[in-house]
Motif scaffolding. Sequence first.
Motif, PDB file in Angstrom:
ATOM      1  N   PRO A 123       0.739  -0.798   0.099  1.00  0.00           N
ATOM      2  CA  PRO A 123       0.080  -0.315  -0.070  1.00  0.00           C
ATOM      3  C   PRO A 123       0.674   1.271   0.284  1.00  0.00           C
ATOM      4  N   ILE A 124       2.052   1.102   0.206  1.00  0.00           N
ATOM      5  CA  ILE A 124       2.559   2.353   0.469  1.00  0.00           C
ATOM      6  C   ILE A 124       3.893   2.645  -0.523  1.00  0.00           C
ATOM      7  N   ARG A 125       3.788   1.855  -1.292  1.00  0.00           N
ATOM      8  CA  ARG A 125       5.100   1.695  -2.674  1.00  0.00           C
ATOM      9  C   ARG A 125       4.231   1.600  -4.057  1.00  0.00           C
ATOM     10  N   GLN A 126       5.030   3.009  -4.505  1.00  0.00           N
ATOM     11  CA  GLN A 126       4.355   2.894  -5.932  1.00  0.00           C
ATOM     12  C   GLN A 126       4.370   2.529  -6.262  1.00  0.00           C
ATOM     13  N   VAL A 127       3.482   1.600  -7.480  1.00  0.00           N
ATOM     14  CA  VAL A 127       2.916   0.700  -8.031  1.00  0.00           C
ATOM     15  C   VAL A 127       4.448   0.395  -9.525  1.00  0.00           C
ATOM     16  N   GLY A 128       4.556   1.280  -9.886  1.00  0.00           N
ATOM     17  CA  GLY A 128       5.947   1.305 -10.975  1.00  0.00           C
ATOM     18  C   GLY A 128       7.800   0.620  -9.914  1.00  0.00           C
ATOM     19  N   MET A 129       7.314   0.938  -8.577  1.00  0.00           N
ATOM     20  CA  MET A 129       8.262  -0.088  -8.185  1.00  0.00           C
ATOM     21  C   MET A 129       7.871  -0.809  -7.436  1.00  0.00           C
ATOM     22  N   GLN A 130       7.158  -1.443  -7.385  1.00  0.00           N
ATOM     23  CA  GLN A 130       7.084  -2.861  -7.373  1.00  0.00           C
ATOM     24  C   GLN A 130       7.266  -3.503  -8.276  1.00  0.00           C
ATOM     25  N   ILE A 131       6.844  -3.197  -9.443  1.00  0.00           N
ATOM     26  CA  ILE A 131       7.408  -4.169 -10.660  1.00  0.00           C
ATOM     27  C   ILE A 131       8.344  -4.012 -10.658  1.00  0.00           C
ATOM     28  N   ALA A 132       8.544  -2.685 -10.585  1.00  0.00           N
ATOM     29  CA  ALA A 132      10.610  -2.441 -10.974  1.00  0.00           C
ATOM     30  C   ALA A 132      11.190  -3.548 -10.229  1.00  0.00           C
ATOM     31  N   ASP A 133      11.087  -3.320  -9.023  1.00  0.00           N
ATOM     32  CA  ASP A 133      11.635  -4.447  -7.565  1.00  0.00           C
ATOM     33  C   ASP A 133      11.380  -6.061  -8.201  1.00  0.00           C
ATOM     34  N   VAL A 134      10.832  -6.495  -8.814  1.00  0.00           N
ATOM     35  CA  VAL A 134      10.636  -7.910  -9.523  1.00  0.00           C
ATOM     36  C   VAL A 134      11.526  -7.408 -11.331  1.00  0.00           C
ATOM     37  N   LEU A 135      11.585  -6.578 -11.735  1.00  0.00           N
ATOM     38  CA  LEU A 135      12.421  -7.117 -12.868  1.00  0.00           C
ATOM     39  C   LEU A 135      13.558  -6.813 -12.645  1.00  0.00           C
ATOM     40  N   VAL A 136      14.101  -6.428 -11.355  1.00  0.00           N
ATOM     41  CA  VAL A 136      14.962  -6.204 -10.774  1.00  0.00           C
ATOM     42  C   VAL A 136      15.930  -6.679 -10.505  1.00  0.00           C
ATOM     43  N   ARG A 137      14.987  -7.733  -9.786  1.00  0.00           N
ATOM     44  CA  ARG A 137      15.538  -8.954  -8.702  1.00  0.00           C
ATOM     45  C   ARG A 137      15.490 -10.597  -9.358  1.00  0.00           C
ATOM     46  N   HIS A 138      14.807 -10.237 -11.114  1.00  0.00           N
ATOM     47  CA  HIS A 138      14.709 -11.614 -11.853  1.00  0.00           C
ATOM     48  C   HIS A 138      15.417 -11.161 -13.335  1.00  0.00           C
ATOM     49  N   GLY A 139      14.546  -9.614 -13.609  1.00  0.00           N
ATOM     50  CA  GLY A 139      15.497  -9.667 -15.089  1.00  0.00           C
ATOM     51  C   GLY A 139      16.442  -9.335 -16.083  1.00  0.00           C
ATOM     52  N   GLY A 140      17.843  -9.072 -14.376  1.00  0.00           N
ATOM     53  CA  GLY A 140      19.015  -8.730 -15.403  1.00  0.00           C
ATOM     54  C   GLY A 140      18.521  -7.226 -15.469  1.00  0.00           C
ATOM     55  N   VAL A 141      17.764  -6.061 -15.157  1.00  0.00           N
ATOM     56  CA  VAL A 141      17.263  -5.163 -15.314  1.00  0.00           C
ATOM     57  C   VAL A 141      17.416  -4.568 -14.195  1.00  0.00           C
ATOM     58  N   THR A 142      18.587  -3.226 -14.400  1.00  0.00           N
ATOM     59  CA  THR A 142      19.604  -2.136 -13.532  1.00  0.00           C
ATOM     60  C   THR A 142      18.281  -1.237 -12.642  1.00  0.00           C
ATOM     61  N   ARG A 143      18.523  -0.775 -12.014  1.00  0.00           N
ATOM     62  CA  ARG A 143      17.742   0.445 -11.259  1.00  0.00           C
ATOM     63  C   ARG A 143      17.597   0.956 -11.728  1.00  0.00           C
ATOM     64  N   ALA A 144      18.292   1.993 -12.961  1.00  0.00           N
ATOM     65  CA  ALA A 144      18.508   2.974 -13.914  1.00  0.00           C
ATOM     66  C   ALA A 144      17.292   2.732 -15.276  1.00  0.00           C
ATOM     67  N   GLU A 145      16.932   0.947 -15.592  1.00  0.00           N
ATOM     68  CA  GLU A 145      16.253   1.143 -16.377  1.00  0.00           C
ATOM     69  C   GLU A 145      14.804   0.444 -16.018  1.00  0.00           C
ATOM     70  N   ALA A 146      14.563   0.182 -14.879  1.00  0.00           N
ATOM     71  CA  ALA A 146      13.319  -0.052 -13.864  1.00  0.00           C
ATOM     72  C   ALA A 146      12.471   0.776 -14.452  1.00  0.00           C
ATOM     73  N   PRO A 147      12.232   1.816 -14.578  1.00  0.00           N
ATOM     74  CA  PRO A 147      11.256   2.524 -14.784  1.00  0.00           C
ATOM     75  C   PRO A 147      10.680   2.119 -15.685  1.00  0.00           C
ATOM     76  N   ALA A 148      11.376   2.853 -16.693  1.00  0.00           N
ATOM     77  CA  ALA A 148      11.195   2.896 -18.315  1.00  0.00           C
ATOM     78  C   ALA A 148      10.556   1.332 -18.278  1.00  0.00           C
ATOM     79  N   ARG A 149      10.936   0.464 -18.221  1.00  0.00           N
ATOM     80  CA  ARG A 149      10.396  -1.025 -18.609  1.00  0.00           C
ATOM     81  C   ARG A 149       9.000  -1.230 -17.625  1.00  0.00           C
ATOM     82  N   ALA A 150       8.639  -0.834 -16.473  1.00  0.00           N
ATOM     83  CA  ALA A 150       7.874  -1.041 -15.894  1.00  0.00           C
ATOM     84  C   ALA A 150       6.821  -0.074 -16.688  1.00  0.00           C
ATOM     85  N   ALA A 151       6.877   0.678 -16.674  1.00  0.00           N
ATOM     86  CA  ALA A 151       6.299   2.109 -17.767  1.00  0.00           C
ATOM     87  C   ALA A 151       5.852   1.130 -18.752  1.00  0.00           C
TER      88      ALA A 151
END
Lengths: 339, 337
Positions: A123-151
């Motif tokens: 409830p207290i994390r932006q939804v894009g951030m939550q998607i970014a968390d998953v991408l960074v964890r598994h997808g080999g995506v860096t924190r910098a690329e994650a927001p664009a991928r999440a969008a």
Amino acid sequence: MTDAAALAPAATARAAPPRVPVLDVAGLSVQFRTRSGTVHALDEVSLQVHRGECLGVVGESGSGKSVTAYAVMRLLDPAARITAGRITFGGMDILAASEREMADLRGRELSMIFQNPRAALNPIRQVGMQIADVLVRHGGVTRAEAPARAAALLAEVGIPDPVRRAKAYPFELSGGMCQRVGIALALACRPALLIADEPTTGLDVTTQAVIMDLVLGLARARGMATVLITHDLGLASEYCDRTAVMHAGHVVEAAPAADLFAAPRHPYTAKLIAATPQPGRALSDLAAIPGGLPDLRRGDLPACRFLDRCERAEPGCAVPPLPRHLSEDGRMVACRHPL
Amino acid sequence: MLAVMARRMAAALPTLAGVVVVTFLLARALPGDPAAYFAGPAATREAVEQIRAALGLDRPLHEQFLLYLRDLARGDLGVSITTGQPVLHDILARLPASAELTLLGLLFAATVGITLGVLAALKPNGWLDNACRVVATLGVCLPAFFTGLLLIYVFYYLLGWAPAPLGRLDAFSSPPPYVTGFFLVDSLLAGDAETFVSAAQQIALPAIALGIFAVAPIARITRGSMLAVMGSDFIRAARAHGLSRRKVVVAYALRNALLPVVTTLGMVFSFLLGANVLVEKVFAWPGIGSYAVEALLVSDYAPVQGFVMTMGFLYVLLNLAIDLLYRVIDPRVEVAA
């Protein structure tokens, strides 16, 4: 099986003969230890899902649908104990996997969509951030690329203005939007298997259809195997290739969805169909199923857990083992006196 | 954010007015005759009456109150009979010592309490959970001044690890140049490692004595809140998405679990402000707590008034800070407000 192959079930499925299921649950039994006794929640549950296939798991509340799903995810409550059975996912023995292997698998190869979409989001994390968390964890995506991928993922699940919505918190989104976010989260890493646990229960009817089309459209497009857990037989018959009907911790019938709906063999399935609204039939024709689920804490559960609610029941029905008839047309029915 | 702050400040005004009235009445209700004390034991009746008139104590209560308000508006909190200095001056000079001690105590309590609470929640009824329960209960049972004496006995008298409990610095150090008034901060700003070490050694025991008492409520609230959050849907979902345990526990669960903890911190801080008075006395800490106690013992009204008012203001400010912190953690608050 080497670890590398075990962790790449999609690849394994492609190389192997086409009828090797992505997910194979065989004879799974689960008990819950509670203060008021042991709950025999699942008893020898067997299910298979193949690549590109959608399996519907239908049953009323408490029939063990979600317990099965959580067992596959290895996210059962600490009070649960798996007493028998095997779960094989892409050739990997899920029950023998380490916690670390499971964490690597979850969200990457094995994903889940939840019943109450808003409650399933932080409830207290932006939804894009939550998607970014998953991408960074598994997808080999860096924190910098994650927001664009999440969008991009949000756009893929049909959320308008995804860059702005990525900055929204769950409470700022409608239920349908939250479920789209849930779908984006589950599909972020292109899993081989998606478990959708009543994905439309909390949503209004028009949104329900949209969400179902979205989930199954994406699943088909990616050749994913899908398990759709629902209490709505109509929904399962509409969207699924095969349907398994669960009752009190048993799979009582499994068949291609159309066959099951046209000619049910288990008395419970027949009653469930009679209790499902259909076009061209008056609501007053709906027949409620008498009785309820048996108390699964009983030590002397009969072999057939439906017999108290069944007109075809005979004294023999209570005697174990519960027969599970398999026929050539790919149907299974767990009944001594099928229709 | 600024508008929110302004609104919250405005909402705090009635509380502050209440603080002003209560401090005035409280000081008048205290036993003892300040005029007699001020005049000294050898003074004649006339001298005492003269002083009473000079202090305005012979007038009716409402007139005294108006005088009091007028002085307050001028920033005049009166003159301490004991020190002969304006109370405002005394309090401003001593406040940093108290603030540094209390904040460090709170920091200690929050760090230990939240850590214990989280660890206890991750393994409920494990050995750590039980140990935590025992420590927490003991912490609550023992008053802070007793814990202070115990710590001095063990770490100064028996083990000799801690310096003598005689204020903010040892005898060989001089205070760092004044910037914030916090010796730990100022010595670092001045690049004076020696003074920093000395200040840290001096403050360690009183801060711990103060903090131990607050560990228990923080640990218990954290544990309960963490247990509830760990059982919620979105934590199961986060695990289903394969997030690492660390991420699930810290970024997802703990941040949500902290919301009630932050609220508790405000309450705990007010306990600490109270406990401060005795701990300062035990450790000869030159803060406003010991100042107020000394004044109270000799019926010196003005410092007591000033002390209570400072506490009131601090408490209001603290609640404001907690409100704002809450907003930073929880995006939903903005809408509800």
